[in-house]
Scaffold this motif. Structure first.
Motif, PDB file in Angstrom:
ATOM      1  N   GLY A   1       0.804  -1.216   0.000  1.00 33.81           N
ATOM      2  CA  GLY A   1       0.000   0.000   0.000  1.00 33.81           C
ATOM      3  C   GLY A   1       0.842   1.274   0.000  1.00 33.81           C
ATOM      4  O   GLY A   1       0.467   2.278   0.598  1.00 33.81           O
ATOM      5  N   LYS A   2       1.981   1.241  -0.670  1.00 35.03           N
ATOM      6  CA  LYS A   2       2.900   2.380  -0.711  1.00 35.03           C
ATOM      7  C   LYS A   2       2.696   3.223  -1.963  1.00 35.03           C
ATOM      8  O   LYS A   2       2.319   2.715  -3.008  1.00 35.03           O
ATOM      9  CB  LYS A   2       4.356   1.898  -0.706  1.00 35.03           C
ATOM     10  N   LYS A   3       2.996   4.500  -1.830  1.00 31.41           N
ATOM     11  CA  LYS A   3       3.050   5.394  -2.984  1.00 31.41           C
ATOM     12  C   LYS A   3       4.313   5.059  -3.765  1.00 31.41           C
ATOM     13  O   LYS A   3       5.318   4.656  -3.189  1.00 31.41           O
ATOM     14  CB  LYS A   3       3.127   6.852  -2.541  1.00 31.41           C
ATOM     15  N   VAL A   4       4.262   5.271  -5.084  1.00 32.02           N
ATOM     16  CA  VAL A   4       5.419   5.010  -5.930  1.00 32.02           C
ATOM     17  C   VAL A   4       5.889   6.306  -6.574  1.00 32.02           C
ATOM     18  O   VAL A   4       5.099   7.050  -7.145  1.00 32.02           O
ATOM     19  CB  VAL A   4       5.092   3.988  -7.040  1.00 32.02           C
ATOM     20  N   HIS A   5       7.182   6.526  -6.476  1.00 29.00           N
ATOM     21  CA  HIS A   5       7.835   7.637  -7.162  1.00 29.00           C
ATOM     22  C   HIS A   5       8.885   7.027  -8.070  1.00 29.00           C
ATOM     23  O   HIS A   5       9.668   6.180  -7.634  1.00 29.00           O
ATOM     24  CB  HIS A   5       8.507   8.586  -6.163  1.00 29.00           C
ATOM     25  N   VAL A   6       8.886   7.442  -9.330  1.00 28.38           N
ATOM     26  CA  VAL A   6       9.883   6.942 -10.273  1.00 28.38           C
ATOM     27  C   VAL A   6      10.793   8.110 -10.656  1.00 28.38           C
ATOM     28  O   VAL A   6      10.328   9.217 -10.906  1.00 28.38           O
ATOM     29  CB  VAL A   6       9.228   6.287 -11.514  1.00 28.38           C
ATOM     30  N   LEU A   7      12.087   7.841 -10.633  1.00 27.55           N
ATOM     31  CA  LEU A   7      13.087   8.861 -10.913  1.00 27.55           C
ATOM     32  C   LEU A   7      13.919   8.478 -12.128  1.00 27.55           C
ATOM     33  O   LEU A   7      14.430   7.361 -12.212  1.00 27.55           O
ATOM     34  CB  LEU A   7      14.020   9.041  -9.706  1.00 27.55           C
ATOM     35  N   VAL A   8      14.039   9.426 -13.052  1.00 32.20           N
ATOM     36  CA  VAL A   8      14.917   9.283 -14.212  1.00 32.20           C
ATOM     37  C   VAL A   8      15.939  10.408 -14.108  1.00 32.20           C
ATOM     38  O   VAL A   8      15.591  11.549 -13.827  1.00 32.20           O
ATOM     39  CB  VAL A   8      14.115   9.381 -15.522  1.00 32.20           C
ATOM     40  N   VAL A   9      17.195  10.064 -14.312  1.00 32.16           N
ATOM     41  CA  VAL A   9      18.271  11.036 -14.132  1.00 32.16           C
ATOM     42  C   VAL A   9      19.052  11.220 -15.428  1.00 32.16           C
ATOM     43  O   VAL A   9      19.453  10.241 -16.055  1.00 32.16           O
ATOM     44  CB  VAL A   9      19.246  10.583 -13.020  1.00 32.16           C
ATOM     45  N   THR A  10      19.241  12.470 -15.813  1.00 34.17           N
ATOM     46  CA  THR A  10      20.165  12.804 -16.889  1.00 34.17           C
ATOM     47  C   THR A  10      21.499  13.076 -16.219  1.00 34.17           C
ATOM     48  O   THR A  10      21.649  14.064 -15.500  1.00 34.17           O
ATOM     49  CB  THR A  10      19.693  14.063 -17.658  1.00 34.17           C
ATOM     50  N   ASP A  11      22.433  12.162 -16.405  1.00 33.00           N
ATOM     51  CA  ASP A  11      23.736  12.286 -15.754  1.00 33.00           C
ATOM     52  C   ASP A  11      24.622  13.191 -16.599  1.00 33.00           C
ATOM     53  O   ASP A  11      25.390  12.739 -17.440  1.00 33.00           O
ATOM     54  CB  ASP A  11      24.373  10.913 -15.566  1.00 33.00           C
ATOM     55  N   ASN A  12      24.493  14.489 -16.352  1.00 30.25           N
ATOM     56  CA  ASN A  12      25.252  15.454 -17.143  1.00 30.25           C
ATOM     57  C   ASN A  12      26.747  15.406 -16.848  1.00 30.25           C
ATOM     58  O   ASN A  12      27.560  15.719 -17.706  1.00 30.25           O
ATOM     59  CB  ASN A  12      24.713  16.868 -16.937  1.00 30.25           C
ATOM     60  N   VAL A  13      27.129  14.975 -15.673  1.00 33.93           N
ATOM     61  CA  VAL A  13      28.554  14.904 -15.326  1.00 33.93           C
ATOM     62  C   VAL A  13      29.251  13.848 -16.186  1.00 33.93           C
ATOM     63  O   VAL A  13      30.300  14.102 -16.780  1.00 33.93           O
ATOM     64  CB  VAL A  13      28.745  14.612 -13.815  1.00 33.93           C
ATOM     65  N   ALA A  14      28.658  12.667 -16.297  1.00 32.02           N
ATOM     66  CA  ALA A  14      29.242  11.608 -17.118  1.00 32.02           C
ATOM     67  C   ALA A  14      29.232  12.008 -18.589  1.00 32.02           C
ATOM     68  O   ALA A  14      30.195  11.752 -19.314  1.00 32.02           O
ATOM     69  CB  ALA A  14      28.479  10.304 -16.930  1.00 32.02           C
ATOM     70  N   SER A  15      28.166  12.659 -19.021  1.00 28.93           N
ATOM     71  CA  SER A  15      28.077  13.078 -20.423  1.00 28.93           C
ATOM     72  C   SER A  15      29.152  14.093 -20.778  1.00 28.93           C
ATOM     73  O   SER A  15      29.760  14.017 -21.836  1.00 28.93           O
ATOM     74  CB  SER A  15      26.694  13.671 -20.708  1.00 28.93           C
ATOM     75  N   VAL A  16      29.376  15.041 -19.897  1.00 27.42           N
ATOM     76  CA  VAL A  16      30.413  16.041 -20.139  1.00 27.42           C
ATOM     77  C   VAL A  16      31.784  15.366 -20.166  1.00 27.42           C
ATOM     78  O   VAL A  16      32.617  15.657 -21.021  1.00 27.42           O
ATOM     79  CB  VAL A  16      30.362  17.178 -19.090  1.00 27.42           C
ATOM     80  N   ALA A  17      32.013  14.445 -19.249  1.00 28.10           N
ATOM     81  CA  ALA A  17      33.301  13.743 -19.210  1.00 28.10           C
ATOM     82  C   ALA A  17      33.527  12.941 -20.482  1.00 28.10           C
ATOM     83  O   ALA A  17      34.626  12.959 -21.053  1.00 28.10           O
ATOM     84  CB  ALA A  17      33.364  12.832 -17.992  1.00 28.10           C
ATOM     85  N   LEU A  18      32.491  12.244 -20.938  1.00 28.06           N
ATOM     86  CA  LEU A  18      32.640  11.420 -22.136  1.00 28.06           C
ATOM     87  C   LEU A  18      32.801  12.258 -23.404  1.00 28.06           C
ATOM     88  O   LEU A  18      33.339  11.785 -24.397  1.00 28.06           O
ATOM     89  CB  LEU A  18      31.452  10.465 -22.278  1.00 28.06           C
ATOM     90  N   SER A  19      32.321  13.509 -23.367  1.00 25.69           N
ATOM     91  CA  SER A  19      32.441  14.369 -24.547  1.00 25.69           C
ATOM     92  C   SER A  19      33.647  15.291 -24.442  1.00 25.69           C
ATOM     93  O   SER A  19      33.756  16.247 -25.199  1.00 25.69           O
ATOM     94  CB  SER A  19      31.174  15.203 -24.728  1.00 25.69           C
ATOM     95  N   ALA A  20      34.532  15.023 -23.502  1.00 30.42           N
ATOM     96  CA  ALA A  20      35.742  15.824 -23.274  1.00 30.42           C
ATOM     97  C   ALA A  20      35.407  17.288 -23.036  1.00 30.42           C
ATOM     98  O   ALA A  20      36.117  18.186 -23.446  1.00 30.42           O
ATOM     99  CB  ALA A  20      36.711  15.666 -24.436  1.00 30.42           C
ATOM    100  N   GLY A  21      34.278  17.534 -22.375  1.00 28.91           N
ATOM    101  CA  GLY A  21      33.883  18.894 -22.019  1.00 28.91           C
ATOM    102  C   GLY A  21      33.289  19.684 -23.164  1.00 28.91           C
ATOM    103  O   GLY A  21      33.072  20.886 -23.039  1.00 28.91           O
ATOM    104  N   MET A  22      32.999  19.051 -24.276  1.00 34.61           N
ATOM    105  CA  MET A  22      32.503  19.749 -25.462  1.00 34.61           C
ATOM    106  C   MET A  22      31.044  19.396 -25.746  1.00 34.61           C
ATOM    107  O   MET A  22      30.663  19.115 -26.872  1.00 34.61           O
ATOM    108  CB  MET A  22      33.367  19.387 -26.681  1.00 34.61           C
TER     109      MET A  22
END
Length: 147
Positions: free
Chosen positions: A32-53
């Motif tokens: 009988g619990k409420k459900v919260h679903v979370l989706v995360v855009t990991d901008n830190v990993a994306s910036v690292a993988l794109s060499a800051g560009m």
């Protein structure tokens, strides 16, 4: 688990994430619990993988992708009989999960999990169980493997 609490499920669109949604729906209905679903855009990993560009268009695509994934999760949980609340976050996955768990009074965090191997061990933005358990503040952390 307290009766006033809720369940926070982290979803990323992966097979593990889909299994986590299935388990979350069953848990929520049985407790009988409420459900919260979370989706995360990991901008830190994306910036690292794109060499800051990271371009503005790439950022826009990331946010749009997050919205699509969140809609998918909410539709899936609704079809399972729950009434989920969707949340999107920008940042590091573990930080976002812990912050949102506190915000929604979650007494349980559910994540899909696959033990990373090889290079994925170092490059993956997947939350690690150790980090989540360490920082969970006494919340139950449930790791759901692929069925």
């Amino acid at each position: 688990m307290s009766e006033s609490g809720s369940i926070l499920v982290y979803y990323d669109g992966s097979a593990e994430g889909k299994c986590a949604l299935e388990h979350t729906a069953k848990l929520a209905l049985s407790c009988g619990k409420k459900v919260h679903v979370l989706v995360v855009t990991d901008n830190v990993a994306s910036v690292a993988l794109s060499a800051g560009m990271l371009s503005g268009a790439a950022c826009s695509d990331m946010v749009e992708g997050t919205s699509v994934i969140l809609d998918e999760a909410v539709r899936h949980l609704t079809a399972q009989g729950t009434v989920p609340t969707g949340h999107a976050s920008l940042g590091v996955v573990v930080d976002s999960v812990i912050r949102h768990a506190a915000l929604v009074d979650a007494d349980m965090i559910v994540i899909g999990h696959r033990k990373p191997r090889g290079l994925a061990k170092w490059l993956s933005s997947q939350p690690t169980l150790d980090q989540l358990v360490e920082r969970s503040g006494g919340r139950v952390v449930v790791a759901v493997p692929v069925a």
